[in-house]
Motif scaffolding. Structure first.
Motif, short mmCIF file in Angstrom:
data_model
loop_
_atom_site.label_atom_id
_atom_site.label_comp_id
_atom_site.label_asym_id
_atom_site.label_seq_id
_atom_site.Cartn_x
_atom_site.Cartn_y
_atom_site.Cartn_z
N GLN A 26 0.84 -1.20 0.00
CA GLN A 26 0.00 0.00 0.00
C GLN A 26 0.87 1.25 0.00
N ASP A 27 1.87 1.28 0.89
CA ASP A 27 2.81 2.41 0.94
C ASP A 27 3.64 2.49 -0.34
N TYR A 28 3.98 1.34 -0.89
CA TYR A 28 4.78 1.27 -2.11
C TYR A 28 4.04 1.94 -3.28
N LEU A 29 2.76 1.61 -3.46
CA LEU A 29 1.97 2.20 -4.55
C LEU A 29 1.78 3.69 -4.35
N ARG A 30 1.56 4.10 -3.13
CA ARG A 30 1.39 5.53 -2.85
C ARG A 30 2.67 6.30 -3.17
N LEU A 31 3.80 5.71 -2.83
CA LEU A 31 5.08 6.36 -3.10
C LEU A 31 5.34 6.46 -4.60
N LEU A 32 5.05 5.39 -5.32
CA LEU A 32 5.23 5.41 -6.77
C LEU A 32 4.36 6.49 -7.41
N TYR A 33 3.10 6.57 -6.95
CA TYR A 33 2.18 7.54 -7.54
C TYR A 33 2.61 8.98 -7.24
N SER A 34 3.35 9.19 -6.17
CA SER A 34 3.80 10.53 -5.83
C SER A 34 4.89 11.03 -6.76
N MET A 35 5.51 10.13 -7.53
CA MET A 35 6.56 10.51 -8.48
C MET A 35 5.94 10.65 -9.87
N GLU A 36 5.91 11.86 -10.39
CA GLU A 36 5.18 12.12 -11.63
C GLU A 36 5.68 11.29 -12.81
N CYS A 37 7.00 11.13 -12.90
CA CYS A 37 7.55 10.37 -14.03
C CYS A 37 7.07 8.93 -14.02
N ILE A 38 6.88 8.36 -12.83
CA ILE A 38 6.40 6.98 -12.71
C ILE A 38 4.88 6.93 -12.83
N GLN A 39 4.22 7.89 -12.22
CA GLN A 39 2.75 7.95 -12.24
C GLN A 39 2.20 7.91 -13.67
N THR A 40 2.89 8.54 -14.61
CA THR A 40 2.41 8.62 -16.00
C THR A 40 3.09 7.64 -16.93
N SER A 41 3.89 6.73 -16.39
CA SER A 41 4.63 5.79 -17.23
C SER A 41 3.76 4.60 -17.62
N SER A 42 4.04 4.03 -18.78
CA SER A 42 3.29 2.87 -19.25
C SER A 42 3.48 1.68 -18.33
N THR A 43 4.66 1.54 -17.73
CA THR A 43 4.94 0.41 -16.85
C THR A 43 4.01 0.41 -15.64
N PHE A 44 3.85 1.57 -15.02
CA PHE A 44 3.00 1.68 -13.84
C PHE A 44 1.52 1.50 -14.21
N ILE A 45 1.09 2.15 -15.28
CA ILE A 45 -0.31 2.05 -15.70
C ILE A 45 -0.66 0.64 -16.13
N ASP A 46 0.25 -0.02 -16.85
CA ASP A 46 -0.02 -1.40 -17.29
C ASP A 46 -0.11 -2.36 -16.11
N PHE A 47 0.64 -2.08 -15.04
CA PHE A 47 0.53 -2.92 -13.85
C PHE A 47 -0.89 -2.90 -13.30
N LEU A 48 -1.53 -1.73 -13.38
CA LEU A 48 -2.85 -1.55 -12.78
C LEU A 48 -4.00 -1.97 -13.69
N ILE A 49 -3.79 -1.99 -15.00
CA ILE A 49 -4.90 -2.35 -15.90
C ILE A 49 -4.54 -3.45 -16.90
N GLY A 50 -3.26 -3.82 -16.99
CA GLY A 50 -2.80 -4.72 -18.05
C GLY A 50 -3.45 -6.09 -18.06
N LEU A 51 -3.57 -6.72 -16.91
CA LEU A 51 -4.13 -8.08 -16.86
C LEU A 51 -5.58 -8.08 -17.31
N GLU A 52 -6.33 -7.10 -16.85
CA GLU A 52 -7.74 -7.01 -17.23
C GLU A 52 -7.89 -6.69 -18.72
N MET A 53 -7.04 -5.79 -19.22
CA MET A 53 -7.12 -5.43 -20.65
C MET A 53 -6.75 -6.63 -21.53
#
Length: 331
Positions: free
Chosen positions: A177-204
């Motif tokens: 939980q803390d890990y995801l919050r920390l990642l999202y606080s970093m703009e370069c990671i928040q908008t990266s395909s790697t981070f976004i695909d982690f959250l929606i990739g399996l479902e897509m």
């Protein structure tokens, strides 16, 4: 929801969808819609918005200022709306629970992740499940691209024993939980395909696999669940939602619900209005014209846009919207 349904092979794929290597190549020949590092994009956008706001404030007829003829009630409502609009919109991650999954030859823990949008009322909480190995893969991929930013980000280590004890699972829930919050606080990671695909990739992947297999009802169900989350994650670039909206259109159309499909097509077109070179633009217009004719809607303006784009683009082999859609999330 994990993984996708098996894909039945290239020959069946061509027969069912009409996609050929030539048409697939043509589909990706236009303006790319991939994810990117959007730090400079956001900075320019913020400068533009600041400039626009400054200019607006200089105008005596500024629509952003309360009108002197407003009633007290109208003024109160105005300032409530202003306060609501200025409130920062962020995404919050919670991991309230986890469950142990046991299969014939494997045993693992799936962590439930709830993603909500703060700063405004969010009626669409998004819920996904991910394994430790999914987090581990995310961390490794982020290190490849953002090593300096990720250097001091803690990640829970894998233990040789005790991974399924209540204490370890609870500890990891809080750590992830803390890990995801920390990642999202970093703009370069928040908008990266790697981070976004982690959250929606399996479902897509599962949704597009169902679409390719003709399981339109199941595909539509998943797409409609993913869209609210995808909207939360890509507010920096709404055009990235176009493929999903078009896939939903295809599902509705093949389920003989053209009216619902047309509504999603309109949403996609609004995002493409300033991107006529986008690879989805012409196929979407062609599909919308056909559906508008079927539904008795005015299609003249759509036809004019299509002809205008054709004149600029020149003769080229046509690619259908469905051919584009079935090429998404093919690895």
């Amino acid at each position: 929801m994990e993984g996708g349904l098996p894909y039945s092979g290239e020959s069946n794929h061509k027969e069912a969808t009409g996609v050929t290597p030539d048409s697939a190549a043509a589909a990706h020949s236009d303006e790319d819609d991939g994810y990117e590092d959007l730090t400079s994009f956001r900075r320019n956008q913020e400068q533009k918005e600041t400039s626009d706001l400054t200019g607006a404030n200089r105008s005596p007829k500024n629509s952003l200022s309360p009108n002197s003829s407003m009633t007290t009630k109208e003024l109160q409502e105005y300032w409530r709306n202003e306060k609501r609009n200025c409130r920062a919109v962020k995404v919050l991650f919670e991991i309230p629970s986890a469950r142990i999954v046991e299969k014939a030859f494997s045993k693992y823990v799936k962590y439930q992740i709830i993603i909500i949008q703060t700063g405004s009322f969010d009626s669409n909480r998004s819920i996904i499940e991910r394994r430790y190995s999914d987090f581990e893969r995310l961390h490794a991929n982020l290190l490849k691209t953002f090593y300096d930013e990720m250097e001091d980000v803690p990640f829970p280590k894998k233990s040789l024993t005790g991974n399924f004890t209540e204490d370890v699972i609870m500890e990891r829930k809080l750590a992830f939980q803390d890990y995801l919050r920390l990642l999202y606080s970093m703009e370069c990671i928040q908008t990266s395909s790697t981070f976004i695909d982690f959250l929606i990739g399996l479902e897509m992947e599962e949704a597009y696999s169902c679409l390719r297999g003709g399981q339109y009802t199941r595909a539509l169900e998943i797409f409609l669940q993913v869209v609210p989350l995808q909207e939360k994650l890509i507010k920096h670039r709404p055009i990235l939602l176009v493929p999903t909206l078009c896939a939903i259109l295809i599902c509705h159309k093949d389920l003989d619900d053209s009216r619902s499909g047309y509504e999603f097509g309109e949403k996609a077109l609004r995002r493409l209005q300033n991107h006529p070179k986008h690879r989805y633009f012409m196929p979407l217009l062609e599909t919308m014209i056909s559906m508008a004719y079927e539904l008795g809607k005015d299609f003249v303006s759509l036809q004019e846009k299509l002809e205008e784009r054709r004149a600029k683009k020149g003769p080229r082999k046509a690619v259908t919207l469905k051919e584009l859609a079935v090429q998404e999330y093919v690895h």
